[in-house]
Design a protein around this motif. Structure first.
Motif, PDB file in Angstrom:
ATOM      1  N   PRO A  93      74.988  53.867  27.358  1.00  0.00           N
ATOM      2  CA  PRO A  93      75.105  52.410  27.160  1.00  0.00           C
ATOM      3  C   PRO A  93      76.526  51.904  27.327  1.00  0.00           C
ATOM      4  O   PRO A  93      76.741  50.784  27.799  1.00  0.00           O
ATOM      5  N   ASP A  94      77.518  52.701  26.938  1.00  0.00           N
ATOM      6  CA  ASP A  94      78.908  52.274  27.075  1.00  0.00           C
ATOM      7  C   ASP A  94      79.298  52.147  28.541  1.00  0.00           C
ATOM      8  O   ASP A  94      79.989  51.187  28.930  1.00  0.00           O
ATOM      9  N   ALA A  95      78.876  53.103  29.367  1.00  0.00           N
ATOM     10  CA  ALA A  95      79.187  53.044  30.799  1.00  0.00           C
ATOM     11  C   ALA A  95      78.512  51.833  31.434  1.00  0.00           C
ATOM     12  O   ALA A  95      79.116  51.139  32.260  1.00  0.00           O
ATOM     13  N   HIS A  96      77.260  51.557  31.052  1.00  0.00           N
ATOM     14  CA  HIS A  96      76.560  50.376  31.585  1.00  0.00           C
ATOM     15  C   HIS A  96      77.290  49.093  31.183  1.00  0.00           C
ATOM     16  O   HIS A  96      77.516  48.205  32.015  1.00  0.00           O
ATOM     17  N   HIS A  97      77.669  49.014  29.919  1.00  0.00           N
ATOM     18  CA  HIS A  97      78.326  47.796  29.426  1.00  0.00           C
ATOM     19  C   HIS A  97      79.671  47.573  30.110  1.00  0.00           C
ATOM     20  O   HIS A  97      79.969  46.468  30.584  1.00  0.00           O
ATOM     21  N   ASN A  98      80.486  48.627  30.169  1.00  0.00           N
ATOM     22  CA  ASN A  98      81.813  48.490  30.759  1.00  0.00           C
ATOM     23  C   ASN A  98      81.742  48.226  32.260  1.00  0.00           C
ATOM     24  O   ASN A  98      82.569  47.486  32.810  1.00  0.00           O
ATOM     25  N   LEU A  99      80.740  48.819  32.916  1.00  0.00           N
ATOM     26  CA  LEU A  99      80.571  48.574  34.350  1.00  0.00           C
ATOM     27  C   LEU A  99      80.231  47.108  34.604  1.00  0.00           C
ATOM     28  O   LEU A  99      80.775  46.479  35.528  1.00  0.00           O
ATOM     29  N   GLU A 100      79.353  46.552  33.793  1.00  0.00           N
ATOM     30  CA  GLU A 100      78.988  45.147  33.970  1.00  0.00           C
ATOM     31  C   GLU A 100      80.178  44.230  33.703  1.00  0.00           C
ATOM     32  O   GLU A 100      80.369  43.218  34.392  1.00  0.00           O
ATOM     33  N   LEU A 101      81.000  44.572  32.708  1.00  0.00           N
ATOM     34  CA  LEU A 101      82.194  43.774  32.433  1.00  0.00           C
ATOM     35  C   LEU A 101      83.159  43.813  33.615  1.00  0.00           C
ATOM     36  O   LEU A 101      83.738  42.777  33.997  1.00  0.00           O
TER      37      LEU A 101
END
Length: 249
Positions: A93-101
């Motif tokens: 989830p952290d990689a998904h969130h940071n990628l979207e940011l």
């Protein structure tokens, strides 16, 4: 040299200790994390990148490297790191969130493309093991049901027949995810890591750029010719860009 200068130099030596670049990987990973927390993103990036160059890899390593790159103002390379992290752990989830940011700050807003299909989106969030099991389990159940029909009574054969039909459907769906996952990993993608790069109609660098792409834009690499590569954008447009402006994933 005055006492104040001596004390200042001593405090710098204590605040920024020398890091043993040949030490154990776990110790260097922890040293990079300490540097990151201290705001020294360049050192953190250098240490984590060195571990990758030595053959160590993990979703966590790519995620942390992406965070250091993003904080250092290198958004294109950060996006590349986040994508690599998700290829190793699609559910992070952290990689998904940071990628979207990171993607939200992209300058280019390419229109005209259809975007990834539902199957591609599912495959991108499915690990290799989960995709293999999604196909293998219903395939195995299919043959169990078919074998059971040979030795069962009429009523049991009806239920086993229905089970075989459901298992066939599951195997088809699981196989589709497995194939989509394999195709995603075989595809060569790249990220624009330069502030901007020109898209040309041919590989010759002397050609005038017809359009510009900016840092963070993701594209598919079709072929390479000398210092140039032919790429395809998500909206279907193709052209040639300088390979030095990209980071392949």
């Amino acid at each position: 040299m005055s006492l104040a200068i001596v004390l200042a130099l001593a405090s710098l030596a204590v605040a920024q200790p020398q890091i043993d670049a040949s030490g154990p990987p776990a110790a260097r990973f922890a040293a990079a994390a300490d540097a990151y927390l201290a705001g020294d993103f360049a050192t953190a990036e250098r240490l984590w990148d060195a571990l990758l160059s030595e053959g160590y890899t993990s979703a966590s390593l790519h995620l942390n490297l992406g965070n250091a790159r993003l904080r250092a103002g290198r958004r294109g390379t950060a996006i590349a790191s986040y994508v690599r992290a998700l290829r190793l752990d699609p559910g992070d989830p952290d990689a998904h969130h940071n990628l979207e940011l990171a993607r939200a700050a992209n300058v280019d807003r390419l229109v005209g493309g259809t975007g990834p299909s539902l199957l591609d989106r599912v495959a991108s969030r499915t690990s290799n093991l989960a995709a293999a099991l999604a196909f293998a389990v219903p395939w195995w159940l299919l043959w169990v049901c078919l074998s059971g029909r040979l030795v069962s009574g009429r009523r049991a054969r009806a239920w086993l027949g229905a089970g075989a039909a459901l298992a066939t459907l599951g195997a088809i769906l699981g196989g589709s995810v497995l194939l989509a996952r394999d195709a995603e990993q075989r595809e060569t993608t790249a990220i624009v890591v330069a502030p901007s790069t020109g898209v040309r109609e041919g590989p010759e660098e002397a050609l005038r750029a017809t359009t510009m792409l900016h840092e963070g834009t993701e594209l598919r690499v079709l072929e390479a010719r000398g210092p140039s590569v032919r790429v395809k954008l998500v909206n279907g447009l193709e052209g040639w860009v300088s390979a030095r402006d990209l980071e392949a994933i």
